[in-house]
Write an enzyme that holds these catalytic residues in place. Structure first.
Site, PDB file in Angstrom:
ATOM      1  N   TYR A   1       0.607  -1.216   0.147  1.00 13.80           N
ATOM      2  CA  TYR A   1      -0.024  -0.104   0.010  1.00 13.80           C
ATOM      3  C   TYR A   1       0.916   1.398   0.000  1.00 13.80           C
ATOM      4  O   TYR A   1       0.376   2.339  -0.065  1.00 13.80           O
ATOM      5  CB  TYR A   1      -0.928   0.061   1.384  1.00 13.80           C
ATOM      6  CG  TYR A   1      -1.809  -1.262   1.232  1.00 13.80           C
ATOM      7  CD1 TYR A   1      -2.962  -1.381   0.381  1.00 13.80           C
ATOM      8  CD2 TYR A   1      -1.815  -2.226   2.359  1.00 13.80           C
ATOM      9  CE1 TYR A   1      -3.572  -2.367   0.489  1.00 13.80           C
ATOM     10  CE2 TYR A   1      -2.588  -3.104   2.297  1.00 13.80           C
ATOM     11  CZ  TYR A   1      -3.825  -3.286   1.442  1.00 13.80           C
ATOM     12  OH  TYR A   1      -4.635  -4.495   1.620  1.00 13.80           O
TER      13      TYR A   1
ATOM     14  N   HIS B   1      -4.507   5.873  -1.545  1.00 11.80           N
ATOM     15  CA  HIS B   1      -5.423   5.631  -0.281  1.00 11.80           C
ATOM     16  C   HIS B   1      -4.051   6.078   0.809  1.00 11.80           C
ATOM     17  O   HIS B   1      -4.510   6.359   2.104  1.00 11.80           O
ATOM     18  CB  HIS B   1      -5.837   4.212   0.004  1.00 11.80           C
ATOM     19  CG  HIS B   1      -7.098   4.025   0.834  1.00 11.80           C
ATOM     20  ND1 HIS B   1      -8.038   5.146   0.644  1.00 11.80           N
ATOM     21  CD2 HIS B   1      -7.875   3.153   1.507  1.00 11.80           C
ATOM     22  CE1 HIS B   1      -9.208   4.833   1.455  1.00 11.80           C
ATOM     23  NE2 HIS B   1      -8.844   3.630   1.841  1.00 11.80           N
TER      24      HIS B   1
ATOM     25  N   ASN C   1      -9.982   1.198   7.826  1.00 13.30           N
ATOM     26  CA  ASN C   1     -11.460   1.226   8.468  1.00 13.30           C
ATOM     27  C   ASN C   1     -11.639   1.351   9.888  1.00 13.30           C
ATOM     28  O   ASN C   1     -12.612   1.650  10.625  1.00 13.30           O
ATOM     29  CB  ASN C   1     -11.924  -0.065   8.033  1.00 13.30           C
ATOM     30  CG  ASN C   1     -12.333  -0.359   6.591  1.00 13.30           C
ATOM     31  OD1 ASN C   1     -12.066   0.811   6.016  1.00 13.30           O
ATOM     32  ND2 ASN C   1     -12.767  -1.679   6.132  1.00 13.30           N
TER      33      ASN C   1
ATOM     34  N   ASP D   1      -7.108  10.982   1.327  1.00 19.72           N
ATOM     35  CA  ASP D   1      -7.544  11.003   0.114  1.00 19.72           C
ATOM     36  C   ASP D   1      -8.986  11.239  -0.210  1.00 19.72           C
ATOM     37  O   ASP D   1      -9.680  10.931   0.767  1.00 19.72           O
ATOM     38  CB  ASP D   1      -7.040   9.348  -0.476  1.00 19.72           C
ATOM     39  CG  ASP D   1      -7.923   8.431  -0.070  1.00 19.72           C
ATOM     40  OD1 ASP D   1      -7.805   8.477   1.461  1.00 19.72           O
ATOM     41  OD2 ASP D   1      -8.408   7.588  -0.405  1.00 19.72           O
TER      42      ASP D   1
ATOM     43  N   ASN E   1     -14.285   5.562   4.962  1.00 21.20           N
ATOM     44  CA  ASN E   1     -14.379   4.753   6.166  1.00 21.20           C
ATOM     45  C   ASN E   1     -13.476   5.002   7.249  1.00 21.20           C
ATOM     46  O   ASN E   1     -13.704   4.943   8.520  1.00 21.20           O
ATOM     47  CB  ASN E   1     -14.090   3.176   5.813  1.00 21.20           C
ATOM     48  CG  ASN E   1     -15.281   2.532   4.869  1.00 21.20           C
ATOM     49  OD1 ASN E   1     -16.385   2.858   5.046  1.00 21.20           O
ATOM     50  ND2 ASN E   1     -14.962   1.614   3.940  1.00 21.20           N
TER      51      ASN E   1
END
Length: 197
Positions: free
Chosen positions: A27, A32, A78, A103, A124
């Site tokens: 990631y 994100h 989340n 983001d 989220n």
């Protein structure tokens, strides 16, 4: 001015900056994780070094005469509120002195928007933070990552977990977002909005 009650203490922190992202190599430079990239840029500029705390990584830094804590929750997006809520309680920071850098697919790629409060727009991470703080009235720096282009069949969730297009200057965006955080910290929200929105 409100008087403090016995046992209540005021925060020595001017701004708690939470850069949102996901842990894990896969990631690292995805859309994100742009919040993490901004936190890292601020730590680099101001000599902050991270340590593990609040289910994340935190670094303290000074921007001018302002004292900041830079937080990178490592709970996955989340559950960001678990980390942010713990840090806010520890530093005794009210929501209006907390900035969430994240983001945003509803802003075109590369656009910035600083604001106080607002909706959660299906994000989220923001939803989790609002739940843990009991309010959505915290500062935000929205970083536009756009949406999938026509013909791109990926769901938005997959799109934000993918890397920026190679032709897009991510470092320039991160630097501009870090500049916006500095202006917000030293000169306030209206100054940051005038310069960067």
């Amino acid at each position: 001015m409100r008087l403090l009650r016995r046992g209540e203490s005021v925060s020595t922190l001017d701004l708690l900056v939470a850069g949102l992202g996901n842990p894990g190599r896969e990631y690292e430079r995805t859309r994100h994780n742009v919040g993490w990239l901004v936190a890292d840029e601020l730590a680099r500029r101001h000599g902050g070094s991270y340590r593990s705390k609040f289910s994340g990584r935190v670094a303290e830094a000074r921007v001018g005469d302002r004292r900041l804590a830079l937080l990178k929750p490592e709970t996955y997006m989340n559950e960001s509120g678990r980390s942010v809520g713990a840090a806010a309680r520890f530093y005794k920071v009210p929501p209006e002195r907390m900035l969430v850098v994240h983001d945003d697919v509803d802003l075109e790629e590369g656009r910035l928007q600083a604001r106080l409060g607002g909706g959660l727009a299906g994000h989220n991470g923001l939803r989790s933070i609002a739940q843990h703080l009991g309010t959505s009235d915290f500062l935000r720096l929205r970083i536009g990552v756009g949406r999938p282009e026509r013909g791109d069949r990926r769901p938005v969730a997959d799109y934000v977990l993918s890397a920026f297009d190679p032709s897009f200057d991510v470092d320039a965006l991160v630097a501009r977002a870090a500049d916006a955080v500095e202006v917000l910290a030293t000169d306030g929200l209206p100054a940051a909005q005038t310069r960067f929105n």
